[in-house]
Structures are given as C-alpha cells and as structure tokens.
Enzyme design. Structure first.
Site, PDB file in Angstrom:
ATOM      1  N   HIS A 192      12.209  21.774  16.352  1.00 29.37           N
ATOM      2  CA  HIS A 192      11.720  22.964  15.665  1.00 29.37           C
ATOM      3  C   HIS A 192      10.368  22.749  15.006  1.00 29.37           C
ATOM      4  O   HIS A 192       9.503  23.614  15.040  1.00 29.37           O
ATOM      5  CB  HIS A 192      12.727  23.424  14.617  1.00 29.37           C
ATOM      6  N   ARG A 296       5.595  28.178  33.475  1.00 27.63           N
ATOM      7  CA  ARG A 296       6.827  27.403  33.677  1.00 27.63           C
ATOM      8  C   ARG A 296       7.882  27.886  32.676  1.00 27.63           C
ATOM      9  O   ARG A 296       7.608  27.904  31.475  1.00 27.63           O
ATOM     10  CB  ARG A 296       6.568  25.917  33.457  1.00 27.63           C
ATOM     11  N   ARG A 332       7.378  31.463  37.111  1.00 27.69           N
ATOM     12  CA  ARG A 332       8.200  30.676  38.041  1.00 27.69           C
ATOM     13  C   ARG A 332       9.635  30.623  37.534  1.00 27.69           C
ATOM     14  O   ARG A 332       9.862  30.367  36.349  1.00 27.69           O
ATOM     15  CB  ARG A 332       7.615  29.269  38.148  1.00 27.69           C
ATOM     16  N   GLU A 430       5.497  22.873  48.020  1.00 28.01           N
ATOM     17  CA  GLU A 430       5.445  21.543  47.397  1.00 28.01           C
ATOM     18  C   GLU A 430       6.387  20.548  48.046  1.00 28.01           C
ATOM     19  O   GLU A 430       6.513  19.409  47.609  1.00 28.01           O
ATOM     20  CB  GLU A 430       5.717  21.649  45.886  1.00 28.01           C
ATOM     21  N   ASN A 453       1.333  18.460  42.691  1.00 26.59           N
ATOM     22  CA  ASN A 453       1.990  17.348  41.967  1.00 26.59           C
ATOM     23  C   ASN A 453       3.199  16.875  42.771  1.00 26.59           C
ATOM     24  O   ASN A 453       3.425  15.675  42.950  1.00 26.59           O
ATOM     25  CB  ASN A 453       2.465  17.781  40.577  1.00 26.59           C
ATOM     26  N   ASP A 454       3.979  17.828  43.242  1.00 24.15           N
ATOM     27  CA  ASP A 454       5.140  17.453  44.036  1.00 24.15           C
ATOM     28  C   ASP A 454       4.799  17.240  45.502  1.00 24.15           C
ATOM     29  O   ASP A 454       5.325  16.334  46.135  1.00 24.15           O
ATOM     30  CB  ASP A 454       6.237  18.524  43.916  1.00 24.15           C
ATOM     31  N   ARG A 464       5.657  10.574  41.309  1.00 21.83           N
ATOM     32  CA  ARG A 464       4.524  11.060  40.501  1.00 21.83           C
ATOM     33  C   ARG A 464       4.496  10.482  39.090  1.00 21.83           C
ATOM     34  O   ARG A 464       3.470  10.511  38.423  1.00 21.83           O
ATOM     35  CB  ARG A 464       4.526  12.595  40.444  1.00 21.83           C
ATOM     36  N   CYS A 501      -1.689  25.390  42.142  1.00 16.80           N
ATOM     37  CA  CYS A 501      -1.408  25.273  40.708  1.00 16.80           C
ATOM     38  C   CYS A 501      -1.051  23.852  40.274  1.00 16.80           C
ATOM     39  O   CYS A 501      -0.651  23.639  39.138  1.00 16.80           O
ATOM     40  CB  CYS A 501      -0.321  26.258  40.279  1.00 16.80           C
TER      41      CYS A 501
END
Ligand code: PEP
Ligand code: MG
Length: 577
Positions: A192, A296, A332, A430, A453-454, A464, A501
């Site tokens: 939090h 995301r 996404r 990806e 990235n993937d 990665r 992206c």
C-alpha cells in the site's frame, strides 16, 4: 566525515530526490495487565469508547485527505479500517470481556484484534495476510488514543522519510509535510505504501531490509525511486552525478513539452504512431497526448491477491480510457503466469514460461475471462479501447476468444448495456508458432502487436531474466530481424496495423530498423517518448528501408549491429539533441 553508503531495494515509485532523512520509529505499545476494581472497569469502558470515537474521527479525516490527494480508489484501505471500528458485535465482545475478566481495555482490545489477526495470518491468500498489517495499524491507533499519544511527531518539510515499515495512514499524513520520498525496510512494489507513493508522485524505494537501522534523522540522502537506490552521506561527486540526473529529468520534461505537439513523421513524411507502455494508471501523467499501446492489467491481480471483480475493473478501465481520450488505449487481458504469480498460487510449474500463461489461463478460466471482457466492453463507450490477447500460439486460441467475446456482447445486448460494438480485438505476436502462422493469424485478428521481450526469449531460447546469458538476448539477431519482417508483411498483406510493444521499441538504435521494417506503431516506456519521437523525426523512411534490405541479408548479429550503428552515426546522431 561520514562515508558514502548505498542501499538497494525495490524501485516502487519513480523519480529522484535529494534531501535530509527523517527516521520514523513507531513506539511499541506496552500493555499492562492488572486486575481492575469495579470503578476502574467503568472507567476502562469509557476509555475504549472514547478512544474508538477519536480513532474514527482521525480515520475519517485521513480518508478525506487521502481521497483529495490520491482519489477514492486508492483510499479504500481506510474505509476498511473504519469498518472494523464500526463493527458493534466485535466491540460488544471486547466490553463483555473487560467486565468479566476485569482486565484493562488495552489488554482485551489487543487480545481480540490479535486473535482476528492470527486468522488472517494463517490464510493462504497473500492479500488477506497483508490485511494483518492493516488490523495492527487500527489496533495501535486505538491503544495510542487510549493514552492520548500523538502519532506523527514534527517532521521538517521536504524530508525524505525512512521507516522499518510505513502504514498507508503514515504515508498519507506525512505527505501533508511535502515529503520528498519514502524508504522502507519492508514492502514490495504492490504494498500500500508503494501504491500511495506512486499516486502522490514521490519517489519510493521499499524492501531495503535494514536501512532503518543505519539511517538517522538529519542525514543527507539521495533517493532514486527509478533504480531502487538510496545513497546515505553522498560524496560531492555523487551529488553532482545526481544533480545532473535531476537536471536531465527536467530537461526531459521540457523536451516532452517541446515535441508533444509536433507530428511524429519521418523527414520524408511517413507517419509513425508513438504510444506508451503503462503498468500503473499514475504513469499516464508522463505521456501527455500520446495514446497507450500496451496497458498491462496483471497489476490488478497482483495488488489484490486475487482476480479483481468486474466492478473494480470497470472503474480502472473507464478511468484509463477517459484520461487517454481522444487517443486510444490498448488494454491487454491478464498475462498471468511466467514470473507473475502469487506465492499462494497452488500450481507450481517447473517451466512457468512454457506453462499456464496468458491466454491459456484465460481460456481455461472462462468465467474470469468473461468478467474481464465484460468490464472492457462496458468501459468502451468512448470507443477508444482496443482489446489485446497475450501469448497467442495458435489460430484456435484467437477463434475461441472471439466466440467468448461475442457471447459477452450478446449478454450485454440483452441487458440493454451500451458498448463499442466494433471494439478491435488484436493479438500479441510473441511466440514463435505465431510468427510462423502470422499470415493465418492476420486474417483472424484486428491488429498485431509484437512482444519482442518474449519473442526473442522463445525464438532464441534465452531466458529473458537470466543474467548469466543476458548477452545472448540479442535484439539484432538475424533470426529476430527476419521474424519481425515476416510478421509485418503478413499483417500488412491482410490490411491490419502492426505495432511493437516490447522493450526493443524503446532502444534508440533499434528505431531506424523498426521504421525500415515499416512497423506502424512503437509503444515505448513513457520516459523515452521524446527521445524516440526525435529520432523518428530525424530520419528518412526510404533510407531506413534500404538499411533493412541490407540487414536481411546478413548472417550474424555483429554485422547487423555494426551496420545499424554506422547508420545511426551518419544519418541520425547529428540531427538530434
Ligand atoms: C513482450 O513480451 O514483449 C511484452 C511487451 O509483454 P511482457 O513484457 O508483459 O511479457
Ligand atoms: Mg510478453
């Protein structure tokens, strides 16, 4: 002379501040157990009733400040604390025990809350476990008020606060003293205090384990919430480095202002859309009038420790669509699995990156998937939301997803709920099988977004996140360049837009390659938007295309990289700031 010392933790809220530390130590509440006389019992009951009403007033005030500073959604935690104190059954049982056992109100109240807390602690659910801290916070507040002690002592304005742990209330109350940062021993990125620090837009580093033992009020410190670093007693040289960094951030902001309204076109007139990758709503502050190419949603699950309800999601998506309007936001669906799992998640996989991840999980948990699609549709009234599916590896997954989307649309139609009937449904490219099938997939999807990235991880079989082989994670590997080429060509052949992206879009050197490959949209980290835009504006797409023509014939990464570097040096570098 103190020696400079660096502490590392979890970067929880971006930004850099330099200032004086304030060490916040909460006094332990000591509870005595003496047997009370009849008169004292009445006194104790008055004390607890009084203390609860003071605590409720305080919490109401904190809630109001919090709503004003960081909005209703981020302030829910205080509502929950208020509810505990308004629970009359709980309070009655405390009072009955005081009368029966003749023990102090503090002792009984503490004992009852601890009992409740232990139930929370035993939970397998991290979210419920975390609520233990909230309960203890309420408990300490009530006991402190029985003794009429004040919580926050005087803090000099513009201090950087350090503590073993900060409760949400501490974080909010300190913010009234214009604090310049927060650093704690405990906590993660979704704690939090971290969420509130981000909402307040002050740097924060959490999870530093021991910092509160080694720092003293008045120490000179630098807090770097972007890198997750705190430097105590910085040397003049370090101070100079960080002052330059702060200057750099200021420069970035002014550059952002400067290029924000300029068209994103190459010198020879090719338009390239620059959008932002966003994980937390607060980051939208740093993107000005750009759209969002990747939003995301996993953080909603990670923060709550469970899937958020449709209602919670509607609040989030409607907000993000409103702040981005008239530009669009590509949201996404949950890409959980891989490294994004909660500790309590019962399934443990040997190879999580090759496991139950992204769309696979959504298609297995149709109910959860439908909740998310429903929330996305209901939030789409401004017609600027696009839905994107992660980890697609077959045509079948897209078709099944579309069938489910149509079912949700039908449900909304029969309930008479308005939404964007033409909401685009796109996919992430990806997984290598998706690149092999990119032609077929292009006729199923409304747009493509390449997740390098993937894609690089799976195409080159290079984890990665593995430091040992990070040198093998090559964005300019010939197989990567050729895969990108096939994906873009397939998309364009079927008349759909192709975005990229992954982090590669945020790498300046890669930009001419991506433009030369004719990628339509680059979705980048908010911090590099102006730089990337400048590069696009400085180059000619015809020259970038010719560059890619040469790269596609090269067999090694080294040759490709050299060629790209040469291009960057001669064609771009001299034209950018
Ligand atoms: C990617 O894989 O490139 C991507 C953008 O998705 P994530 O980093 O969230 O896996
Ligand atoms: Mg990915």
């Amino acid at each position: 002379m103190h020696k400079e010392k660096t502490y590392r933790g979890v970067p929880a809220s971006q930004g850099i501040s330099i200032g004086k530390a304030y060490l916040y130590t909460r006094r332990q509440v000591n509870i005595v157990t003496t047997v009370l006389t009849t008169d004292e019992i009445e006194n104790e009951i008055d004390t607890i009733n009084n203390s609860i009403s003071i605590s409720l007033k305080e919490l109401d005030k904190i809630y109001a400040i919090s709503v004003e500073k960081i909005g209703e959604k981020n302030s829910k935690i205080f509502e929950a604390q208020i509810e505990i104190l308004k629970d009359s059954i709980f309070l009655e049982s405390v009072i009955k025990r005081i009368q029966k056992e003749k023990k102090s109100a503090a002792f009984i109240f503490n004992d009852e809350i601890e009992k409740l807390g232990n139930i929370f602690l035993k939970s397998a659910n991290d979210y419920i476990k975390e609520r233990y801290d909230d309960l203890m916070d309420v408990k300490n507040r009530v006991i402190r008020n029985m003794r009429r002690e004040k919580l926050v002592s005087k803090v000099d304005e513009e201090s950087i606060i350090f503590a073993h742990e900060l409760t949400p209330a501490d974080t909010i109350l300190f913010s009234r003293r214009k604090v310049k940062g927060y650093g704690t021993d405990t906590g993660g990125v979704t704690s939090h205090a971290a969420i509130i620090a981000r909402a307040l837009r002050v740097p924060a580093v959490v999870g530093m384990k021991v910092i509160s033992k080694f720092i003293a009020t008045g120490d000179n410190v630098i807090i770097d919430g972007t890198e997750g670093i705190v430097i105590v007693h910085p040397s003049p040289e370090t101070l100079e480095i960080y002052n330059t960094k702060i200057e750099g951030i200021r420069h970035h902001v002014s550059l952002l202002d400067e290029v924000a309204d300029k068209p994103c076109k190459t010198e020879d007139g090719k338009h390239v859309e620059i959008t932002a990758n966003i994980e937390f709503v607060e980051e939208t502050d740093f993107i000005r009038n750009c759209g969002i190419g990747l939003y995301r949603t996993e953080h909603l699950y990670m923060e709550k420790g469970d899937f958020p309800s449709s209602g919670e999601q509607i609040q989030e998506y409607t907000h993000i669509a409103a702040v981005t309007f008239p530009k669009s936001v590509t949201i996404r669906t949950f890409d959980l699995g891989g490294d994004k799992v909660l500790q309590q998640d019962s399934h443990k996989e040997v190879n999580p990156y090759l496991g139950w991840r992204g769309i696979r999980m959504s298609l297995d948990r149709v109910h959860t998937f439908k909740d998310q699609l429903k929330a996305l549709l209901i939030s789409s009234v401004k017609k600027n939301i696009k839905i994107m599916l992660p980890m697609i590896s077959s045509v079948d997954e897209v078709r099944r997803s579309r069938v489910i989307l149509e079912e949700v649309k039908k449900d909304l139609d029969s309930a008479g709920i308005y939404y964007d009937k033409k909401i685009p449904l796109g996919i992430m490219l990806e997984v290598p099988s998706a690149f092999v099938l990119s032609e077929e997939l292009a006729s199923e999807a409304d747009f493509f977004s390449i997740g390098t990235n993937d894609l690089i991880q799976y195409l080159l079989a290079v984890d990665r996140g593995n430091e040992l082989i990070s040198g093998m994670f090559q964005q300019f590997h010939p197989a990567v360049i050729r895969a990108l080429k096939k994906i873009v060509d397939s998309g364009h052949k079927h008349g759909i837009k192709v975005s990229l992206c992954g982090e590669m879009a945020s790498v300046p050197l890669a930009v001419p390659v991506l433009i030369g490959l004719e990628i339509d949209e680059l979705s980048v980290l908010p911090s590099v938007i102006p730089e990337i835009k400048q590069i696009v504006r400085a180059m000619k797409s015809s020259e970038a295309k010719a560059l890619v023509g040469r790269l596609l014939k090269m067999p090694t990464e080294e040759e490709i990289k050299n060629e790209v570097e040469k291009f960057f040096e001669t064609k771009i570098k001299t034209k950018i700031l």
